[in-house]
Design a protein around this motif. Structure first.
Motif, PDB file in Angstrom:
ATOM      1  N   ASP A 113      -1.688  12.995   0.167  1.00 37.45           N
ATOM      2  CA  ASP A 113      -2.873  12.621   0.744  1.00 37.45           C
ATOM      3  C   ASP A 113      -2.797  12.122   2.102  1.00 37.45           C
ATOM      4  N   LEU A 114      -1.847  12.124   2.724  1.00 35.80           N
ATOM      5  CA  LEU A 114      -1.725  11.630   4.213  1.00 35.80           C
ATOM      6  C   LEU A 114      -1.807  12.907   4.944  1.00 35.80           C
ATOM      7  N   GLY A 115      -2.156  13.940   4.330  1.00 37.75           N
ATOM      8  CA  GLY A 115      -2.475  15.327   5.192  1.00 37.75           C
ATOM      9  C   GLY A 115      -1.260  16.220   5.611  1.00 37.75           C
ATOM     10  N   GLU A 116      -0.057  15.867   5.059  1.00 36.08           N
ATOM     11  CA  GLU A 116       0.950  16.781   5.543  1.00 36.08           C
ATOM     12  C   GLU A 116       0.958  17.835   4.790  1.00 36.08           C
ATOM     13  N   TYR A 117       1.343  19.056   5.629  1.00 35.07           N
ATOM     14  CA  TYR A 117       1.428  20.211   5.019  1.00 35.07           C
ATOM     15  C   TYR A 117       2.716  20.872   5.232  1.00 35.07           C
ATOM     16  N   ASP A 118       3.006  22.183   4.730  1.00 40.20           N
ATOM     17  CA  ASP A 118       4.120  22.979   4.877  1.00 40.20           C
ATOM     18  C   ASP A 118       4.012  24.344   4.110  1.00 40.20           C
ATOM     19  N   TRP A 119       4.834  25.180   4.625  1.00 41.16           N
ATOM     20  CA  TRP A 119       4.759  26.527   3.964  1.00 41.16           C
ATOM     21  C   TRP A 119       5.722  26.613   2.610  1.00 41.16           C
ATOM     22  N   LEU A 120       5.001  26.977   1.734  1.00 45.47           N
ATOM     23  CA  LEU A 120       5.772  27.107   0.313  1.00 45.47           C
ATOM     24  C   LEU A 120       5.940  28.403  -0.074  1.00 45.47           C
ATOM     25  N   GLU A 121       7.061  28.815  -0.948  1.00 44.69           N
ATOM     26  CA  GLU A 121       7.233  30.266  -1.669  1.00 44.69           C
ATOM     27  C   GLU A 121       6.517  29.917  -3.338  1.00 44.69           C
ATOM     28  N   ILE A 122       5.603  30.412  -3.490  1.00 44.42           N
ATOM     29  CA  ILE A 122       5.020  30.413  -4.872  1.00 44.42           C
ATOM     30  C   ILE A 122       4.780  31.677  -5.652  1.00 44.42           C
ATOM     31  N   PRO A 123       4.863  31.912  -6.892  1.00 40.96           N
ATOM     32  CA  PRO A 123       4.402  33.054  -7.470  1.00 40.96           C
ATOM     33  C   PRO A 123       3.049  33.895  -7.013  1.00 40.96           C
ATOM     34  N   ILE A 124       2.902  34.892  -6.736  1.00 41.83           N
ATOM     35  CA  ILE A 124       1.468  35.320  -6.420  1.00 41.83           C
ATOM     36  C   ILE A 124       0.455  35.274  -7.335  1.00 41.83           C
ATOM     37  N   ASP A 125       0.841  35.055  -8.608  1.00 44.71           N
ATOM     38  CA  ASP A 125      -0.429  34.627  -9.565  1.00 44.71           C
ATOM     39  C   ASP A 125      -0.878  33.332  -9.255  1.00 44.71           C
ATOM     40  N   GLN A 126      -0.269  32.531  -8.458  1.00 43.89           N
ATOM     41  CA  GLN A 126      -0.825  31.184  -8.199  1.00 43.89           C
ATOM     42  C   GLN A 126      -1.628  30.954  -6.956  1.00 43.89           C
ATOM     43  N   LEU A 127      -1.940  32.183  -6.264  1.00 43.63           N
ATOM     44  CA  LEU A 127      -2.648  32.039  -5.185  1.00 43.63           C
ATOM     45  C   LEU A 127      -4.176  32.083  -5.553  1.00 43.63           C
ATOM     46  N   VAL A 128      -4.959  31.303  -4.812  1.00 45.00           N
ATOM     47  CA  VAL A 128      -6.445  31.196  -4.888  1.00 45.00           C
ATOM     48  C   VAL A 128      -7.163  31.323  -3.846  1.00 45.00           C
ATOM     49  N   PRO A 129      -8.571  31.743  -3.945  1.00 40.56           N
ATOM     50  CA  PRO A 129      -9.261  32.116  -2.542  1.00 40.56           C
ATOM     51  C   PRO A 129      -9.316  30.633  -1.674  1.00 40.56           C
ATOM     52  N   GLY A 130      -9.083  31.031  -0.605  1.00 38.86           N
ATOM     53  CA  GLY A 130      -8.814  29.733   0.381  1.00 38.86           C
ATOM     54  C   GLY A 130      -7.578  29.532   0.918  1.00 38.86           C
ATOM     55  N   ASP A 131      -6.484  29.877   0.040  1.00 40.53           N
ATOM     56  CA  ASP A 131      -5.193  29.825   0.616  1.00 40.53           C
ATOM     57  C   ASP A 131      -4.882  30.529   1.906  1.00 40.53           C
ATOM     58  N   ILE A 132      -4.121  29.930   2.854  1.00 38.86           N
ATOM     59  CA  ILE A 132      -3.572  30.789   3.880  1.00 38.86           C
ATOM     60  C   ILE A 132      -2.067  31.140   3.542  1.00 38.86           C
ATOM     61  N   VAL A 133      -1.898  32.417   3.828  1.00 43.59           N
ATOM     62  CA  VAL A 133      -0.361  33.005   3.691  1.00 43.59           C
ATOM     63  C   VAL A 133       0.044  33.638   4.860  1.00 43.59           C
ATOM     64  N   LYS A 134       1.389  33.706   4.901  1.00 42.10           N
ATOM     65  CA  LYS A 134       1.809  34.352   5.835  1.00 42.10           C
ATOM     66  C   LYS A 134       2.791  35.456   5.502  1.00 42.10           C
ATOM     67  N   LEU A 135       2.401  36.516   6.364  1.00 39.53           N
ATOM     68  CA  LEU A 135       2.932  37.942   6.191  1.00 39.53           C
ATOM     69  C   LEU A 135       3.873  38.406   7.119  1.00 39.53           C
ATOM     70  N   ALA A 136       4.862  39.167   6.642  1.00 39.17           N
ATOM     71  CA  ALA A 136       5.905  39.760   7.398  1.00 39.17           C
ATOM     72  C   ALA A 136       6.181  41.154   6.860  1.00 39.17           C
ATOM     73  N   ALA A 137       6.825  42.088   7.658  1.00 36.22           N
ATOM     74  CA  ALA A 137       7.446  43.358   7.195  1.00 36.22           C
ATOM     75  C   ALA A 137       8.131  43.335   6.097  1.00 36.22           C
ATOM     76  N   GLY A 138       7.703  44.069   5.053  1.00 32.92           N
ATOM     77  CA  GLY A 138       8.101  44.245   3.575  1.00 32.92           C
ATOM     78  C   GLY A 138       7.637  43.657   2.909  1.00 32.92           C
ATOM     79  N   ASP A 139       6.485  42.636   2.990  1.00 31.81           N
ATOM     80  CA  ASP A 139       5.672  41.911   2.076  1.00 31.81           C
ATOM     81  C   ASP A 139       4.769  42.738   1.318  1.00 31.81           C
ATOM     82  N   MET A 140       4.474  42.571  -0.029  1.00 32.53           N
ATOM     83  CA  MET A 140       3.316  43.108  -0.522  1.00 32.53           C
ATOM     84  C   MET A 140       1.929  42.248  -0.180  1.00 32.53           C
ATOM     85  N   ILE A 141       0.956  42.904  -0.089  1.00 33.20           N
ATOM     86  CA  ILE A 141      -0.153  42.081   0.192  1.00 33.20           C
ATOM     87  C   ILE A 141      -0.794  41.551  -1.166  1.00 33.20           C
TER      88      ILE A 141
END
Length: 898
Positions: A165-193
């Motif tokens: 609730d303090l607004g702290e955020y970070d990059w997390l590794e999650i299974p792709i089936d847990q993504l939802v519209p509005g998520d911000i994702v990071k892409l690099a060479a070798g990644d599946m979209i």
């Protein structure tokens, strides 16, 4: 998404799979393939500003919080495409029922019921129910097992989420089936979209989207569209679509659609109910099934005609022919195949081999050529920075510091070389370098340039470009070289010295990476590949990746198993040859990628047959070699873990990757190794062969036994004044025989049966059937003679005795054939079946002998056999076994024993 679904799409829609040939005239997917509203919505998101995107999806630059994620998942569901969602139980049950054998038995059962043969109809119905339920149960178990195994290698996405609730955020590794519209994702060479995305920021982002458009070359994606007049979503340069993959560059993007709402999901929903093209395994099963069905369709009318003409009772002849047809139907084949594959997958998992697609097990056992990269397969995949030198080969700290800055500030796919460089500089100097230099920009790696650059700054007026990459590619953009503190012209003499120094490092088994720099005036704009010119060659960093201790014995084991190993690497031919020598792999002439593109397919195929080591290959050259070897008739496996391996993984009969591979490599593979080792691979191959051998046992037993039975029926029908066995007897005999086969998937396999690759061969099956089927017929005829002359069962009034005698002999010989044909050795003495199979066959044989003596005998039209019958029974069965063993020896010497 699954490989099968991509195959479905390639069949039913006008485009090819990723890395296949492009469509004529560069055509993209038909506009009508998905609803126009989807294309319109995608274009709207592609042209929207960032502020509009936040408003559309209720998102924020720092990402979604837990409540927003839960609400979005409630509205849109999980990020799973329709083809991956489990089918309801009733649909699964229907699929298990609708195989050709069950459908054929159903027709025969309906005919029996229509002719008022209720008992026969009941037995046929029971056989269908048993076969369907066993297949249903086994498939359900195998599906659960496969899902559990695939969960061990699930692809993930890097997503930015608000943590509290303090607004702290970070990059997390999650299974792709847990993504939802509005998520911000990071892409690099070798990644599946992982979903449909709108690019928010990008640096030289190139995406391979041939799976949707057929374009063979990657396309660049940017944060702000360069073509505002685009009319179709797939042409948008700001959108990335699920099912494609990142070739080079980095990006941050917003999820705009998940699951069934993605472009890929919409296409999947339109073809998920249609069958995919059968693979090699399914084609083999299909050919064998049709062989057995054709045999039944030919022989059943012959039985009908012979019995009808000789006995004059066409109605009884028709019922008997119907029962023969039932007896010739291998209704347990689907269950045997499913349970054998499932058991094989579970056993492979215990050996650190995860099977993504059960059908791949048979290809695993059939593989006769393994193509693999050098790094991590022959070597330890534990790369160490061995030295850092100037162009003359003298140790130079300046080269190491430049290489460290390049590896530290790049945001693309960090490989093991980067890790070794980062660990090669001590912490104090690393902190000092990070404090002095600030990153300005980067030019990401790609497989065309085979280099990457970062731009850093220590002073406001100047920028320094640091480029690191393969030697030849770095030399192609260098005009000067560093000599002491001076930059001197890289003339022919110095270039010759450079090659001498680097060749010597290569001969020592070191992988050489060149480092070059360029001073540029400070500027505000982005840097691009054009700036990688007029560079100064600083020197080299050299890495050691020592061979694994297990590689040499693993290569010997693979060779002993009939598998030829070919090395397809992008590394230097000198390094690759040194490693091959260290592990005892005889390479002969080494071929490099230069000039391969100009060769015809015929010439390259001939070269690939006799060459063990290919070096300096591009990804598409690897794919081409694999494809040509397949076209030569080989079953080819390819083992790789990098983005450059994805085309070859898709082209191979069996794609093999590792748990730590990039997303696209794991997605393209059929088999995932939890340990990157040839020894693990060799054990998996042997288990694949055991699985295939057990499936083949059932098919051989069924084919030879069926042929023998029909031949016996034809002989008896032609000469006996009554039926040799009632339709009821044939049905019960077949039911009992089928029960005895249930344990075949658990059987042992002789070592000699797994020494060489196993392959489907319907022609060999036909030959086997013709050789072994008549043996049982011979002893059936002996049984007829014994019952006719010894026991005087030669008149219609004594037919029950005759039929009871042949019923017992027929059932016991059919059951014994399980033990005779399961091995080329002497059964029971040199090779014993697994205890489940022994128990099942003993149980069925006991039931068969006991039936004529039970109260059911009268109802079944059987009668108790005299004690004097049993010595004859033992003699007939003993003679049958001896003759079968003798014919096995002749057959094996002539044709071999698969």
């Amino acid at each position: 998404m699954t490989r099968q679904l991509l195959a479905q799409l390639s069949r039913h829609l006008p485009y090819r799979l990723m890395h296949r040939d492009p469509l004529p005239d560069g055509k993209i997917l038909k506009r009508t393939a998905v609803p126009a509203s989807l294309s319109s919505a995608c274009l709207r998101y592609g042209k929207a500003s960032h502020a509009q995107l936040w408003a559309f999806f209720g998102s924020h630059p720092e990402g979604l919080n837990a409540r927003e994620v839960a609400a979005a998942r409630e509205r849109h569901g999980e990020n799973v495409i329709p083809g991956e969602q489990p089918a309801p139980w009733w649909r699964h049950l229907w699929r298990c029922y609708r195989n050709p054998f069950n459908l054929l038995l159903t027709v025969l059962g309906i005919v029996s019921y229509a002719t008022e043969d209720g008992f026969a109809a009941g037995v046929i119905a029971l056989m269908v129910v048993i076969a369907t339920l066993l297949n249903f149960i086994q498939e359900a178990r195998s599906t659960r097992a496969a899902d559990a195994l695939k969960a061990m290698v699930t692809n993930t996405a890097t997503v930015r989420r608000v943590l509290n609730d303090l607004g702290e955020y970070d990059w997390l590794e999650i299974p792709i089936d847990q993504l939802v519209p509005g998520d911000i994702v990071k892409l690099a060479a070798g990644d599946m979209i992982p979903a449909d995305l709108r690019v928010l920021s990008a640096r030289d982002l190139f995406v391979a989207q041939a799976s949707l458009t057929g374009e063979s070359l990657p396309v660049e994606k940017v944060a702000s569209t360069r073509h505002p007049d685009q009319t179709h979503a797939l042409e948008s340069d700001t959108l990335c679509f699920m099912g494609t993959n990142v070739v080079s560059g980095t990006a941050q993007a917003m999820v705009i659609a998940t699951g069934a709402n993605t472009w890929f999901g919409q296409l999947a929903g339109r073809v998920s109910g249609q069958e995919s093209e059968p693979n090699a395994f399914q084609q083999g099963i299909g050919r064998v099934s049709m062989l057995l069905i054709r045999f039944m369709l030919v022989m059943t009318p012959v039985v009908l005609l012979i019995n009808g003409f000789t006995k004059g009772d066409w109605w009884e002849a028709a019922l008997f022919a119907l029962s023969v047809a039932v007896g010739l139907t291998p209704e347990m084949l689907p269950m045997i195949v499913t349970s054998t594959l499932a058991r094989g997958a579970v056993k492979l998992s215990k050996q650190k081999v995860i099977v993504k697609h059960l059908d791949a097990i048979q290809n695993f056992g059939s593989m006769d050529i393994l193509c693999t990269d050098k790094t991590g397969t022959l070597t330890q995949d534990r790369i160490m920075l061995e030295t850092h030198t100037d162009i003359a080969g003298n140790r130079c700290d300046r080269v190491l510091e430049n290489a460290w800055l390049n590896s530290h500030y790049q945001t693309g796919l960090k490989n093991l070389l980067d890790v070794a460089v980062l660990e090669g500089l001590d912490e104090a100097r690393a902190r000092e370098a990070a404090a002095c230099w600030q990153k300005v920009d980067e030019i990401p790696f790609d497989f065309e340039r085979r280099r990457m650059s970062v731009v850093v700054s220590r002073e406001a007026q100047t920028h320094q470009l640091i480029c690191k990459g393969a030697l030849e590619e770095i030399l192609s953009v260098c005009t000067h070289a560093r000599q002491g503190d001076d930059a001197v012209v890289l003339d022919a003499a110095r270039l010759e010295n450079v090659r001498r120094v680097t060749d010597e490092l290569n001969r020592q088994g070191l992988r050489v990476v060149a480092v070059a720099t360029r001073q540029l005036p400070a500027r505000a704009g982005d840097y691009s590949r054009v700036d990688e010119s007029d560079l100064i060659l600083e020197g080299y960093i050299a890495f050691l990746d020592p061979p694994k201790e297990s590689t040499a014995p693993a290569l010997k084991a693979l060779h002993a198993s009939g598998i030829a190993v070919k090395i397809l690497t992008g590394d230097s031919e000198l390094v690759a040859a040194k490693v091959c020598r260290d592990v005892g792999l005889v390479t002969g002439d080494v071929v490099t990628g230069a000039g391969l593109d100009a060769m015809s397919d015929e010439a390259l195929a001939a070269l690939a047959r006799r060459t063990t080591l290919f070096a300096r290959l591009t990804p598409l050259q690897k794919e081409r070699i694999v494809r040509l070897l397949r076209e030569e008739g080989h079953v080819v496996g390819f083992m790789g873990d990098g983005i450059n391996d994805a085309p070859a993984l898709r082209a191979a009969d069996i794609g093999i990757s590792v748990d730590g591979a990039v997303d696209i490599a794991r997605e393209a593979a059929d088999i995932i190794l939890l340990e990157k080792s040839l020894m693990v691979l060799e054990e998996g191959v042997l288990e694949g062969r055991r699985t295939f051998a057990n499936m083949l046992k059932y098919i051989k037993m069924t084919a030879s036994s069926n042929f023998g039975n029909v031949f016996s029926v034809l002989v008896a029908s032609a000469f006996l004044p009554f039926l040799p066995m009632l339709p009821l007897h044939l049905l019960i005999q077949n039911l009992l025989y089928d029960v005895s086969q249930v344990a075949i998937p658990f059987d042992n396999v002789d070592e000699e049966q797994i020494r060489t690759p196993q392959r489907w061969n319907p022609a060999d099956l036909g030959r086997f059937m013709l050789c072994f089927g008549p043996i049982s017929s011979l002893f059936d005829i002996i049984t007829f003679c014994v019952m006719w002359w010894v026991f005087q069962a030669n008149v219609p009034e004594a037919q029950t005795l005759f039929q009871s005698g042949w019923f017992v002999v027929g059932l016991l010989s059919q059951t014994l054939i399980v033990h005779m044909i399961r091995t080329r050795r002497v059964p029971f003495l040199q090779s014993r079946a697994a205890w489940p199979l022994i128990v099942m066959t003993l149980l069925v044989m006991s039931v068969g002998i006991a039936l004529p003596f039970t109260p059911l005998a009268g109802w079944l039209h059987l009668q108790a056999l005299p004690l004097s019958y049993f010595p004859w029974l033992v003699g007939i069965l003993a003679g049958y076994m001896v003759m079968t063993q003798w014919v096995k020896g002749i057959y094996t010497r002539r044709f071999g024993w698969q």
